[in-house]
Design a protein around this motif. Structure first.
Motif, mmCIF file in Angstrom:
data_model
loop_
_atom_site.group_PDB
_atom_site.id
_atom_site.type_symbol
_atom_site.label_atom_id
_atom_site.label_comp_id
_atom_site.label_asym_id
_atom_site.label_seq_id
_atom_site.Cartn_x
_atom_site.Cartn_y
_atom_site.Cartn_z
ATOM 1 N N GLY A 149 -11.976 -2.447 -10.767
ATOM 2 C CA GLY A 149 -11.249 -1.190 -10.812
ATOM 3 C C GLY A 149 -9.768 -1.272 -10.474
ATOM 4 N N GLY A 150 -9.310 -2.455 -10.068
ATOM 5 C CA GLY A 150 -7.896 -2.592 -9.729
ATOM 6 C C GLY A 150 -7.009 -2.539 -10.961
ATOM 7 N N GLY A 151 -5.707 -2.579 -10.715
ATOM 8 C CA GLY A 151 -4.766 -2.562 -11.822
ATOM 9 C C GLY A 151 -3.361 -2.288 -11.344
ATOM 10 N N LEU A 152 -2.496 -2.035 -12.309
ATOM 11 C CA LEU A 152 -1.102 -1.711 -12.024
ATOM 12 C C LEU A 152 -0.923 -0.193 -12.118
ATOM 13 C CD1 LEU A 152 1.918 -2.443 -11.670
ATOM 14 C CD2 LEU A 152 2.029 -2.700 -14.170
ATOM 15 N N ARG B 102 -8.360 -5.356 2.575
ATOM 16 C CA ARG B 102 -7.323 -5.763 1.637
ATOM 17 C C ARG B 102 -6.476 -6.872 2.262
ATOM 18 N NH1 ARG B 102 -3.412 -0.361 1.649
ATOM 19 N NH2 ARG B 102 -2.498 -0.660 3.744
ATOM 20 N N GLN B 103 -5.905 -7.669 1.380
ATOM 21 C CA GLN B 103 -5.028 -8.742 1.838
ATOM 22 C C GLN B 103 -3.794 -8.765 0.948
ATOM 23 O OE1 GLN B 103 -6.778 -12.679 2.087
ATOM 24 N NE2 GLN B 103 -5.253 -13.299 3.598
ATOM 25 N N ALA B 104 -2.662 -8.499 1.567
ATOM 26 C CA ALA B 104 -1.388 -8.545 0.866
ATOM 27 C C ALA B 104 -0.817 -9.958 0.970
ATOM 28 C CB ALA B 104 -0.427 -7.531 1.465
ATOM 29 N N PRO B 105 0.071 -10.335 0.058
ATOM 30 C CA PRO B 105 0.649 -11.678 0.104
ATOM 31 C C PRO B 105 1.305 -11.971 1.450
ATOM 32 C CG PRO B 105 1.174 -10.618 -1.964
ATOM 33 C CD PRO B 105 0.535 -9.575 -1.105
ATOM 34 N N GLY B 106 0.945 -13.113 2.041
ATOM 35 C CA GLY B 106 1.539 -13.517 3.300
ATOM 36 C C GLY B 106 1.026 -12.774 4.517
ATOM 37 N N LYS B 107 0.013 -11.937 4.342
ATOM 38 C CA LYS B 107 -0.519 -11.166 5.473
ATOM 39 C C LYS B 107 -2.007 -11.446 5.664
ATOM 40 C CE LYS B 107 2.757 -7.339 5.238
ATOM 41 N NZ LYS B 107 2.897 -5.855 5.225
ATOM 42 N N GLN B 108 -2.501 -11.115 6.838
ATOM 43 C CA GLN B 108 -3.920 -11.283 7.117
ATOM 44 C C GLN B 108 -4.728 -10.175 6.442
ATOM 45 O OE1 GLN B 108 -4.343 -11.507 11.428
ATOM 46 N NE2 GLN B 108 -4.366 -13.741 11.316
ATOM 47 N N ARG B 109 -5.973 -10.494 6.177
ATOM 48 C CA ARG B 109 -6.864 -9.492 5.628
ATOM 49 C C ARG B 109 -7.078 -8.390 6.663
ATOM 50 N NH1 ARG B 109 -11.716 -12.447 3.360
ATOM 51 N NH2 ARG B 109 -10.275 -12.877 1.651
ATOM 52 N N PRO C 21 3.852 1.437 -2.703
ATOM 53 C CA PRO C 21 4.056 0.000 -2.950
ATOM 54 C C PRO C 21 3.407 -0.870 -1.871
ATOM 55 C CG PRO C 21 6.057 1.189 -3.444
ATOM 56 C CD PRO C 21 5.104 2.191 -2.842
ATOM 57 N N GLU C 22 3.374 -0.392 -0.635
ATOM 58 C CA GLU C 22 2.779 -1.183 0.444
ATOM 59 C C GLU C 22 1.255 -1.263 0.366
ATOM 60 O OE1 GLU C 22 4.979 1.341 0.720
ATOM 61 O OE2 GLU C 22 4.559 2.574 2.501
ATOM 62 N N ASP C 23 0.648 -0.537 -0.561
ATOM 63 C CA ASP C 23 -0.790 -0.664 -0.786
ATOM 64 C C ASP C 23 -1.113 -1.849 -1.704
ATOM 65 O OD1 ASP C 23 -0.907 2.906 -0.996
ATOM 66 O OD2 ASP C 23 -1.542 1.650 0.702
ATOM 67 N N THR C 24 -0.092 -2.480 -2.240
ATOM 68 C CA THR C 24 -0.297 -3.637 -3.109
ATOM 69 C C THR C 24 -1.001 -4.755 -2.361
ATOM 70 O OG1 THR C 24 1.619 -3.132 -4.497
ATOM 71 C CG2 THR C 24 0.871 -5.426 -4.452
ATOM 72 N N ALA C 25 -2.139 -5.185 -2.886
ATOM 73 C CA ALA C 25 -2.949 -6.202 -2.227
ATOM 74 C C ALA C 25 -4.155 -6.515 -3.112
ATOM 75 C CB ALA C 25 -3.427 -5.706 -0.864
ATOM 76 N N ILE C 26 -4.880 -7.531 -2.699
ATOM 77 C CA ILE C 26 -6.209 -7.771 -3.275
ATOM 78 C C ILE C 26 -7.207 -7.055 -2.379
ATOM 79 C CG2 ILE C 26 -7.948 -9.459 -3.947
ATOM 80 C CD1 ILE C 26 -5.696 -11.489 -4.287
ATOM 81 N N GLY D 36 -12.560 -10.191 -5.281
ATOM 82 C CA GLY D 36 -11.614 -9.116 -5.027
ATOM 83 C C GLY D 36 -11.073 -8.524 -6.316
ATOM 84 N N THR D 37 -10.312 -7.448 -6.153
ATOM 85 C CA THR D 37 -9.666 -6.815 -7.306
ATOM 86 C C THR D 37 -8.215 -6.507 -6.934
ATOM 87 O OG1 THR D 37 -9.848 -5.043 -8.958
ATOM 88 C CG2 THR D 37 -10.453 -4.459 -6.683
ATOM 89 N N GLN D 38 -7.313 -6.896 -7.803
ATOM 90 C CA GLN D 38 -5.885 -6.780 -7.508
ATOM 91 C C GLN D 38 -5.398 -5.361 -7.760
ATOM 92 O OE1 GLN D 38 -3.376 -9.249 -6.524
ATOM 93 N NE2 GLN D 38 -2.214 -7.340 -6.261
ATOM 94 N N VAL D 39 -4.718 -4.807 -6.771
ATOM 95 C CA VAL D 39 -4.059 -3.509 -6.904
ATOM 96 C C VAL D 39 -2.560 -3.735 -6.738
ATOM 97 C CG1 VAL D 39 -3.724 -1.238 -5.860
ATOM 98 C CG2 VAL D 39 -6.033 -2.191 -6.091
ATOM 99 N N THR D 40 -1.804 -3.328 -7.736
ATOM 100 C CA THR D 40 -0.351 -3.458 -7.685
ATOM 101 C C THR D 40 0.268 -2.090 -7.900
ATOM 102 O OG1 THR D 40 -0.471 -5.707 -8.592
ATOM 103 C CG2 THR D 40 1.672 -4.603 -8.656
ATOM 104 N N VAL D 41 1.070 -1.673 -6.926
ATOM 105 C CA VAL D 41 1.737 -0.371 -7.001
ATOM 106 C C VAL D 41 3.220 -0.625 -7.178
ATOM 107 C CG1 VAL D 41 2.072 1.867 -5.920
ATOM 108 C CG2 VAL D 41 -0.028 0.561 -5.477
ATOM 109 N N SER D 42 3.717 -0.304 -8.342
ATOM 110 C CA SER D 42 5.111 -0.610 -8.651
ATOM 111 C C SER D 42 5.593 0.283 -9.788
ATOM 112 C CB SER D 42 5.242 -2.082 -9.054
ATOM 113 O OG SER D 42 6.568 -2.363 -9.468
ATOM 114 N N SER D 43 6.862 0.611 -9.735
ATOM 115 C CA SER D 43 7.459 1.379 -10.828
ATOM 116 C C SER D 43 8.095 0.432 -11.853
ATOM 117 C CB SER D 43 8.508 2.346 -10.279
ATOM 118 O OG SER D 43 9.465 1.643 -9.512
#
Length: 115
Positions: free
Chosen positions: A8-11, A38-45, A87-92, A108-115
């Motif tokens: 269900g993830g996506g952009l 969720r786990q964002a790049p460079g951050k802990q789950r 945007p800060e919700d972006t994570a797997i 996991g499923t990738q969620v990317t929040v971006s304009s």
């Protein structure tokens, strides 16, 4: 063998919505505390939403009032409705028991929040 398959993830643009789904096998979601992590790049789950063993719902402060966790015991699935995405919700995003202990994780499923 316990297995979780997330989808269900996506952009999506900021302010948008997504609905994630997790299909569990080898374990009953009805009798286990289940949650979304969720786990964002460079951050802990981190745990963002979960059911307690008593059936109550608990949310991280960062997602409270925006995310809603639900479950379908008949289908053995757990869902996460995400509104007003930032945007800060972006994570797997992953689902698992709470605590996850030594249980394996799905892809996991990738969620990317971006304009």
């Amino acid at each position: 063998q316990v297995q979780f398959v997330e989808s269900g993830g996506g952009l999506v643009q900021p302010g948008g919505s997504l609905r994630l789904s997790c299909a569990a096998s080898g374990i009953s979601i009805r009798t286990n505390a289940m949650g979304w992590y969720r786990q964002a790049p460079g951050k802990q789950r981190e745990l963002v939403a979960h059911f307690t063993t008593g059936g109550a719902t608990v949310y991280a402060d960062s997602v409270k009032a925006r995310f809603t966790i639900s479950r379908d015991n008949a289908k053995n699935t757990v869902s996460l409705q995400m509104n007003s995405l930032k945007p800060e919700d972006t994570a797997i995003y992953y689902c698992n028991t709470v605590p996850s202990g030594f249980r394996s994780w799905g892809q996991g499923t990738q969620v990317t929040v971006s304009s």
